[in-house]
Write an enzyme that holds these catalytic residues in place. Sequence first.
Site, PDB file in Angstrom:
ATOM      1  N   LYS A 139       0.840  -1.206   0.000  1.00  0.00           N
ATOM      2  CA  LYS A 139       0.000   0.000   0.000  1.00  0.00           C
ATOM      3  C   LYS A 139       0.877   1.258   0.000  1.00  0.00           C
ATOM      4  O   LYS A 139       2.082   1.175   0.292  1.00  0.00           O
ATOM      5  CB  LYS A 139      -0.924  -0.014   1.221  1.00  0.00           C
ATOM      6  CG  LYS A 139      -0.204  -0.025   2.550  1.00  0.00           C
ATOM      7  CD  LYS A 139      -1.126  -0.405   3.701  1.00  0.00           C
ATOM      8  CE  LYS A 139      -0.401  -0.351   5.021  1.00  0.00           C
ATOM      9  NZ  LYS A 139      -1.207  -0.906   6.121  1.00  0.00           N
TER      10      LYS A 139
ATOM     11  N   ARG B  74     -10.622   0.524  14.629  1.00  0.00           N
ATOM     12  CA  ARG B  74     -10.561   1.211  13.340  1.00  0.00           C
ATOM     13  C   ARG B  74     -11.740   0.770  12.478  1.00  0.00           C
ATOM     14  O   ARG B  74     -12.696   1.511  12.329  1.00  0.00           O
ATOM     15  CB  ARG B  74      -9.215   0.904  12.680  1.00  0.00           C
ATOM     16  CG  ARG B  74      -8.873   1.769  11.514  1.00  0.00           C
ATOM     17  CD  ARG B  74      -7.400   1.705  11.151  1.00  0.00           C
ATOM     18  NE  ARG B  74      -6.919   0.385  10.755  1.00  0.00           N
ATOM     19  CZ  ARG B  74      -5.659   0.115  10.412  1.00  0.00           C
ATOM     20  NH1 ARG B  74      -4.760   1.095  10.407  1.00  0.00           N
ATOM     21  NH2 ARG B  74      -5.275  -1.093  10.068  1.00  0.00           N
TER      22      ARG B  74
ATOM     23  N   HIS C 163      -6.491  -7.188  13.192  1.00  0.00           N
ATOM     24  CA  HIS C 163      -5.239  -6.429  13.181  1.00  0.00           C
ATOM     25  C   HIS C 163      -4.909  -6.060  14.621  1.00  0.00           C
ATOM     26  O   HIS C 163      -5.762  -5.565  15.348  1.00  0.00           O
ATOM     27  CB  HIS C 163      -5.434  -5.163  12.338  1.00  0.00           C
ATOM     28  CG  HIS C 163      -4.167  -4.439  11.994  1.00  0.00           C
ATOM     29  ND1 HIS C 163      -3.094  -5.041  11.380  1.00  0.00           N
ATOM     30  CD2 HIS C 163      -3.805  -3.145  12.175  1.00  0.00           C
ATOM     31  CE1 HIS C 163      -2.132  -4.141  11.197  1.00  0.00           C
ATOM     32  NE2 HIS C 163      -2.531  -2.991  11.674  1.00  0.00           N
TER      33      HIS C 163
ATOM     34  N   ARG D 195       0.603 -10.780   6.623  1.00  0.00           N
ATOM     35  CA  ARG D 195       0.594  -9.524   5.862  1.00  0.00           C
ATOM     36  C   ARG D 195       1.896  -8.799   6.187  1.00  0.00           C
ATOM     37  O   ARG D 195       2.022  -8.131   7.201  1.00  0.00           O
ATOM     38  CB  ARG D 195      -0.627  -8.686   6.269  1.00  0.00           C
ATOM     39  CG  ARG D 195      -1.943  -9.476   6.244  1.00  0.00           C
ATOM     40  CD  ARG D 195      -3.138  -8.580   6.551  1.00  0.00           C
ATOM     41  NE  ARG D 195      -3.114  -7.952   7.845  1.00  0.00           N
ATOM     42  CZ  ARG D 195      -3.741  -8.401   8.935  1.00  0.00           C
ATOM     43  NH1 ARG D 195      -4.462  -9.508   8.885  1.00  0.00           N
ATOM     44  NH2 ARG D 195      -3.664  -7.747  10.079  1.00  0.00           N
TER      45      ARG D 195
ATOM     46  N   TYR E  12      15.361  30.924   5.221  1.00  0.00           N
ATOM     47  CA  TYR E  12      14.164  31.650   5.686  1.00  0.00           C
ATOM     48  C   TYR E  12      14.192  31.801   7.198  1.00  0.00           C
ATOM     49  O   TYR E  12      14.512  30.863   7.924  1.00  0.00           O
ATOM     50  CB  TYR E  12      12.894  30.884   5.321  1.00  0.00           C
ATOM     51  CG  TYR E  12      12.556  30.884   3.853  1.00  0.00           C
ATOM     52  CD1 TYR E  12      12.293  32.061   3.174  1.00  0.00           C
ATOM     53  CD2 TYR E  12      12.472  29.683   3.157  1.00  0.00           C
ATOM     54  CE1 TYR E  12      11.968  32.052   1.821  1.00  0.00           C
ATOM     55  CE2 TYR E  12      12.136  29.652   1.806  1.00  0.00           C
ATOM     56  CZ  TYR E  12      11.885  30.856   1.140  1.00  0.00           C
ATOM     57  OH  TYR E  12      11.560  30.828  -0.173  1.00  0.00           O
TER      58      TYR E  12
ATOM     59  N   MET F 247      11.263  24.505   0.242  1.00  0.00           N
ATOM     60  CA  MET F 247      10.413  23.569  -0.492  1.00  0.00           C
ATOM     61  C   MET F 247      11.249  22.645  -1.383  1.00  0.00           C
ATOM     62  O   MET F 247      10.985  21.440  -1.459  1.00  0.00           O
ATOM     63  CB  MET F 247       9.411  24.341  -1.352  1.00  0.00           C
ATOM     64  CG  MET F 247       8.394  23.454  -2.038  1.00  0.00           C
ATOM     65  SD  MET F 247       7.275  24.367  -3.117  1.00  0.00           S
ATOM     66  CE  MET F 247       6.377  25.374  -1.961  1.00  0.00           C
TER      67      MET F 247
END
Length: 375
Positions: free
Chosen positions: A40, A141, A171, A224, A269, A316
Amino acid sequence: MKPSIYRESQAIIDLEAIRNNVRNECARLTSEQELFAVVKANGYGHGAVKVAQAAKEAGATGFCVSDLSEAIELREANLSDEPILVLSYVNPKYAKIALDQNISLTATSLQWLTETEQELTKASTTEKLKVHLKIDTGMGRVGLRDESEFEQASELFKTSSTLEMEGLFTHFATADSVAVDYFEHQQAKFLNAKSYFNQKIRYIHTSNSATALWHQGWESNVIRFGDAMYGMNPSGVALEEPFKLMPALSLETVITHIKELPPHEKIGYGITYETTDNEWIGTLPIGYADGLRRKYQGFRVIVDGEYAPIVGRICMDQCMIRLKQVYPIGTKVTIIGDNGDRNNSAQDAAEYIETINYEVTCALSDRLPRIYLNE
Ligand SMILES: *Cc1c(COP(=O)(O)O)cnc(C)c1O
């Protein structure tokens, strides 16, 4: 977005490390257990397709992803036969797409089951969608929690003409900790839930990396395998790895600009850094848009086998480092990985910015090209 290939900042992924980690874990499994590679979030930032292919070569027999697009990406990359399980909620209105591509979905609730049944009945399919029923044993969850729901789900699967119960899973929230009391609480909950299902179920699974590494893949005929496959310790430093995990990812860039500054010159900065001496300051073409979060200010990268701190705020697209001497433009800079005798692990980086190693690699943005070794 296309990766920025005309810039020397890149994530380098050693696929042999992935294969090694998969092989070593497979060697610890029983003959009834298989390994699904969890890819994932673009393979935890490593690149889902390449990692999935490498894992397959080393013995993985299926894949886990977090949404339908990620599953389809694997199918489109010619991973056409292996089981692919979507671990998170998918809106039932997309169930037909999953069915057509032989993708297994997670039932996150009883409502999801009934809605998905309706959707597929409407679509008048002849095949059954493969479903893994999630039990919430304490992660809080997704998943079914109540015994009455287990009974209803079990009945629903027995009579459904559109849904096949391919898996039952849960899980663990604390499989990566030294304390085992909550783990044991979840184990008891899962065994109780499982007792409500007397039908034959192809996959029973409870094991993320931590459960596989430190709890022998408890009650799982498939594990998993995520974080550890990438060579990272899911516990951070709390628990010792049962075998040497090989980190797959390095993050490298080069010096694109260098200058010697006198004392009392300011950098970046907000002018948070001021030179105290004559100092060599190098500039790197990588910044927070690449996943090098501003919190890494002060983190020591490695140049020529020597540590060099990031000085001033990270911008950035660029950041500055302090060097002991002048180096040519184009000199390699290692943010994560080996350089000379020194190494920064993803864990070192995670500790520096007060997070977990997972977040360090997942944060690397699409702008960074992924370069693969040992394809
Ligand atoms: C992400 C995830 C995994 C993989 O966890 P690791 O700790 O990376 O091994 C396993 N199972 C579920 C349900 C997940 O969401």
